[in-house]
Design a protein around this motif. Sequence first.
Motif, PDB file in Angstrom:
ATOM      1  N   ALA A   1       1.090   1.943  17.079  1.00  0.00           N
ATOM      2  CA  ALA A   1       1.479   2.231  15.829  1.00  0.00           C
ATOM      3  C   ALA A   1      -0.037   2.412  14.927  1.00  0.00           C
ATOM      4  O   ALA A   1      -0.359   2.868  13.925  1.00  0.00           O
ATOM      5  CB  ALA A   1       1.958   0.596  15.886  1.00  0.00           C
ATOM      6  N   ALA A   2      -1.233   1.832  15.284  1.00  0.00           N
ATOM      7  CA  ALA A   2      -2.193   1.371  14.766  1.00  0.00           C
ATOM      8  C   ALA A   2      -2.816   2.948  15.458  1.00  0.00           C
ATOM      9  O   ALA A   2      -3.139   3.187  13.752  1.00  0.00           O
ATOM     10  CB  ALA A   2      -3.324   0.737  15.439  1.00  0.00           C
ATOM     11  N   ALA A   3      -2.810   4.209  15.866  1.00  0.00           N
ATOM     12  CA  ALA A   3      -2.892   5.126  16.308  1.00  0.00           C
ATOM     13  C   ALA A   3      -2.117   6.257  14.863  1.00  0.00           C
ATOM     14  O   ALA A   3      -2.987   6.745  14.455  1.00  0.00           O
ATOM     15  CB  ALA A   3      -2.920   5.508  17.461  1.00  0.00           C
ATOM     16  N   LEU A   4      -1.072   5.649  15.162  1.00  0.00           N
ATOM     17  CA  LEU A   4      -0.317   6.182  14.320  1.00  0.00           C
ATOM     18  C   LEU A   4      -0.631   6.828  12.432  1.00  0.00           C
ATOM     19  O   LEU A   4      -0.133   7.023  11.901  1.00  0.00           O
ATOM     20  CB  LEU A   4       0.908   6.336  13.907  1.00  0.00           C
ATOM     21  CG  LEU A   4       1.245   6.970  15.982  1.00  0.00           C
ATOM     22  CD1 LEU A   4       3.109   6.436  15.979  1.00  0.00           C
ATOM     23  CD2 LEU A   4       1.665   8.476  15.668  1.00  0.00           C
ATOM     24  N   SER A   5      -1.015   5.235  12.698  1.00  0.00           N
ATOM     25  CA  SER A   5      -0.704   4.361  11.560  1.00  0.00           C
ATOM     26  C   SER A   5      -2.612   5.265  10.733  1.00  0.00           C
ATOM     27  O   SER A   5      -2.774   5.575   9.266  1.00  0.00           O
ATOM     28  CB  SER A   5      -1.489   2.955  11.198  1.00  0.00           C
ATOM     29  OG  SER A   5      -1.915   2.920   9.759  1.00  0.00           O
ATOM     30  N   VAL A   6      -3.225   4.917  11.429  1.00  0.00           N
ATOM     31  CA  VAL A   6      -5.133   5.600  11.378  1.00  0.00           C
ATOM     32  C   VAL A   6      -4.811   7.039  10.699  1.00  0.00           C
ATOM     33  O   VAL A   6      -5.220   8.130  10.014  1.00  0.00           O
ATOM     34  CB  VAL A   6      -5.877   6.113  12.050  1.00  0.00           C
ATOM     35  CG1 VAL A   6      -7.149   6.153  12.240  1.00  0.00           C
ATOM     36  CG2 VAL A   6      -6.227   4.402  12.748  1.00  0.00           C
TER      37      VAL A   6
END
Length: 348
Positions: A323-328
């Motif tokens: 989720a963090a990677a997608l958010s970035v």
Amino acid sequence: MATRRSSPTQALTSSLVPSRLPVAPSVLAEIGLDAGTWAVLADSIFPNAKTPEGVILAVRYCQARGLDVMKRPVHVVSMWSTALGRYVETVWPGIAEVQITAARTGLWAGLDSPRFGPELTKTFTGTVKRDDKWTEVAVTVTFPEWAETTVYRMVNGVRCPFSEMVFWEETYARQGRAEVPNEMWQKRPKGQLLKCAKAASLRAAFPEEAGYTAEEMEGKAIEGHAPVDAAVIEGDVVTAQPTTKEPSDTAAPSPVDETAVSETAPTDPAQRDAVIDAQVAKQVATLVERACKVGAWGQAEDYARARFNGAHLAYALAELEQAAALSVLANAKAAQAKTAEAPVAEAA
């Protein structure tokens, strides 16, 4: 003359901080505690803890939730695991922690005086272990049949009541696997039931914030997977070691699998559904959603490490990482789109 070298076990023992629950100094450094504070936690705050890992997880839970561990908002509870066939230590929030969580929402609007059912007197018999010997005991307890509390929450500006009734014989903590109440429920049959009634009402009013408490889970068994709100600890661990390896030129290969925990989560959907509890998946989804809203990925990871363990922890960390990677990526695309639209706006 040859010099006698100490064994690895002797070297390890001498390097531990002396206390009721020995711990490595580097572990204390990781969690930000000194030897004196550790002694207080092991001896006074969590006297029922049998392993240092239990105290460490209690500390990490409090750090992740912004709680003062010295006020003992959580408890280390020994529970029987049907899967392992032995006792394990678990960490659960106390009723005070649940009340703090509800109060932090700003929506808790009070609590009515409790109501109790008629008093019953019953003799409980069973075999319990005392001084390493199994003994037949009979204990007579007078207790209220049930207790009910009402918690109020503000819902769209309206003060709404949430009432729950709990029954003593369905709730009391047992000694081991016998039907005999433990000492606390013998001494405080009314007070312990009241704590459980409060917890049930708080869960009804604040289902996303409140979970089960130590008062409710003490004396219960772990069926199948570990409880969602507990951190299971192997009962045979007696000393806590650092989670990060110190470099050594002569270190022997370790038999422990050192694969990063985030890389051990099941990737196949069918395998994941078989391993990951549905309630855990729901809580992880909520955690990811909240982290996305405020970008608090570090706090979300700390919270996951304090709340989950094993495959559930691996799953939570993997979901947060993705989720963090997608958010970035989404933020980067949004920034690019904003930059591309800027000249058009100026021209207009």
